[in-house]
Design an enzyme around this catalytic site. Structure first.
Site, mmCIF file in Angstrom:
data_model
loop_
_atom_site.group_PDB
_atom_site.id
_atom_site.type_symbol
_atom_site.label_atom_id
_atom_site.label_comp_id
_atom_site.label_asym_id
_atom_site.label_seq_id
_atom_site.Cartn_x
_atom_site.Cartn_y
_atom_site.Cartn_z
ATOM 1 C CD GLU A 31 -2.602 1.535 0.066
ATOM 2 O OE1 GLU A 31 -2.221 2.451 -0.699
ATOM 3 O OE2 GLU A 31 -3.593 0.831 -0.152
ATOM 4 N N GLY A 33 -0.299 4.283 -0.446
ATOM 5 C CA GLY A 33 -1.046 5.415 0.084
ATOM 6 C C GLY A 33 -1.622 5.119 1.453
ATOM 7 C CG PHE A 35 -3.600 0.346 5.602
ATOM 8 C CD1 PHE A 35 -4.014 -0.918 5.976
ATOM 9 C CD2 PHE A 35 -2.318 0.509 5.111
ATOM 10 C CE1 PHE A 35 -3.157 -2.007 5.879
ATOM 11 C CE2 PHE A 35 -1.445 -0.562 5.005
ATOM 12 C CZ PHE A 35 -1.871 -1.838 5.390
ATOM 13 N N GLY A 37 -8.072 2.696 1.403
ATOM 14 C CA GLY A 37 -8.389 3.043 0.026
ATOM 15 C C GLY A 37 -9.191 4.323 -0.129
ATOM 16 C CB THR A 38 -10.855 5.639 -3.185
ATOM 17 O OG1 THR A 38 -9.675 5.609 -3.997
ATOM 18 C CG2 THR A 38 -11.705 6.842 -3.566
ATOM 19 C CB CYS A 39 -14.535 3.766 0.033
ATOM 20 S SG CYS A 39 -16.106 3.864 0.913
ATOM 21 C CG HIS A 468 -51.181 6.770 3.489
ATOM 22 N ND1 HIS A 468 -51.042 7.425 2.294
ATOM 23 C CD2 HIS A 468 -51.978 7.552 4.263
ATOM 24 C CE1 HIS A 468 -51.733 8.556 2.326
ATOM 25 N NE2 HIS A 468 -52.313 8.652 3.523
#
Length: 486
Positions: A31, A33, A35, A37-39, A468
């Site tokens: 890795e 970047g 730990f 990741g992007t998310c 409803h």
């Protein structure tokens, strides 16, 4: 030379693969970047935490339709930012510490790793090793377009006023002005966040609408609704940028994609946010050295997530998520990670890389993949667009149900929201659903479920209760409005 039983490149969804069933194996995790990741770090999770804050600010600023007087008094940006990353950063650090220090069978390489052969690798610092099995889960990154006057090498570096989603959420202070380049979901979400928090936002879109990958009804109606709350210039692109200590001066021009679109005056902005999409992280991995196929800019995989070489599975090599999937979505990457995990275990049990027969492997399910845009208004979709269904030649029926025509829509004073459902006229199967408005990402879920399990639209509408006057009545009424053959 060090040898591993398994190498995983990337710690987004790929990090979930290694559990106690892999304790007997020597595992390497690479890795370069953060730990998670992007998310976790720069995508889904922090942006939605910012979006909720923006929703509250927007509601406070505009409540006159409900007969109450409220106002938005400003944002404490450091407090907003630190609430988000005060939760996220410890998760990132904890994941890194766990893999690095508390799993004796796992070695973490906190740097870039690339292939030097089908099963051999080197790190950026020159460490060489081999691995029997490999999982490519390196994700994607922000696409940085070449724009005259903008130094792409300095984007996202300290002090340079041109950013992507990687850095814009960690700014030290809110700018007074921001120009966002792009018309997709990243642009739409960040425009909502920063304008709601008091930033003067301008959105530059080269095309004739926003969210142009969506169903045409969504594109047209979202563009209109979004433009009512934001300054949007369609058919516009940057001719020249001049970066200085005072910000960025942008000379604009027509993109040529929108006939007769007016060219806005030049603008000066404190920050430029590049939101022009994402690209898979395939470059620099040395895929050629391993003979890995690349199709449409992505690592090629089969239905079992096995990486392909000359069209055939490369023994023991798998891929998942943004690096290989056309769906750049965390929930898809998570699903693919579960498939890879199961197939890795089957491959290991078979005794040699690639030895597991296809019958022992699980297959990826990419049916009914949903997506959502957390902007103002919110958008959610699943399945095919009407244009795609029409092009397929299928006989279909379509119904658009306005939020404004159901009771909870009245409560919301909604004038733009809708549910659009497309179904096969004879089989009654839902082919696509497209929603825009409050809680679209929530009320689309029963439609996802119906598509995933093959529940016909007419049965879905009539064989269950719909509370409803809850907002899902808009879904119910859209289903009831579909016209099927007898």
């Amino acid at each position: 030379m060090t040898h591993y039983d398994l190498l995983i490149i990337g710690t987004g969804s790929g990090n979930s693969i290694v559990d106690e069933r892999f304790d007997c194996l020597r595992v390497a995790i690479a890795e370069a970047g953060l730990f998670g990741g992007t998310c976790l770090n720069v995508g889904c999770i922090p942006t939605k935490m910012f979006v909720h804050t923006a929703d509250l600010a927007a509601a406070a600023a505009d409540s006159s339709a409900f007969g109450i007087r409220t106002s938005f008094g400003g944002a404490d940006w450091p407090a907003i930012r630190d609430r988000v990353f005060g939760r996220i950063d410890p998760i990132e650090a904890g994941g890194r510490e766990y893999r690095t220090n508390r799993q004796p069978n796992v070695t973490v390489y906190p740097e870039h790793v690339r292939f030097t052969g089908p099963k051999s690798f080197t790190t950026a610092s020159g460490t060489e090793f081999t691995a029997d099995r490999v999982v490519l889960a390196a994700g994607s990154r922000a696409q940085i377009p070449a724009l005259p006057g903008i130094d792409t090498d300095r984007v996202d570096t300290p002090g340079y006023p041109v950013m992507t989603n990687d850095t814009v959420m960690r700014m030290s202070a809110l700018p007074e002005t921001m120009t966002i380049v792009g018309g997709g979901f990243i642009a739409a979400e960040f425009a909502h966040v920063f304008s709601a928090l008091g930033v003067d936002v301008t959105v530059l879109v080269r095309g004739e609408g926003l969210l142009t990958a969506a169903d045409a009804t969504v594109t047209e109606r979202f563009t209109r609704a979004f433009s009512a709350h934001h300054r949007v210039h369609l058919g516009t692109q940057i001719r020249q940028a001049e970066v200085s200590a005072d910000g960025v001066r942008l000379q604009l021009e027509a993109s040529g994609r929108v006939p007769d679109s007016p060219v806005p005056d030049d603008i000066t902005t404190d920050v430029v946010l590049l939101a022009t999409g994402r690209v898979p992280n395939i470059d620099g991995l040395g895929l050629d050295a391993a003979g890995i196929d690349v199709v449409a800019g992505r690592v090629a995989v089969d239905d079992h997530q096995r990486v392909l070489s000359d069209g055939a599975p490369l023994p023991g090599v798998f891929a998942l998520g943004d690096i290989s999937s056309p769906h750049l979505l965390k929930h898809v990457a998570n699903h693919e990670a579960r498939i890879v995990q199961a197939n890795l275990l089957a491959d290991i049990a078979a005794g040699a890389p690639g030895a597991a027969p296809d019958s022992a492997l699980e297959t990826t399910n990419h049916r009914a993949v949903p997506a959502a845009v957390f902007s103002r208004p919110q958008v959610a979709s699943v399945g095919a667009t009407e244009d795609a269904v029409r092009a397929s030649g299928a006989e279909y029926t379509v119904k658009i149900q306005e939020y404004a025509d159901v009771a909870y829509g009245w409560a919301l004073e909604d004038t733009t929201g809708f549910v659009k459902i497309i179904a096969d006229r004879s089989t009654r199967q839902i082919l696509g659903a497209h929603l825009m408005g409050d809680e679209a990402s929530m009320i689309v879920q029963p439609l996802i479920q119906a598509m995933a399990f093959g529940l016909p639209a007419d049965r879905m509408a009539r064989e269950q209760y719909w509370i409803h006057p809850a907002l899902p009545e808009a879904v119910e009424n859209a289903l009831l409005g579909l016209e099927f053959t007898d």
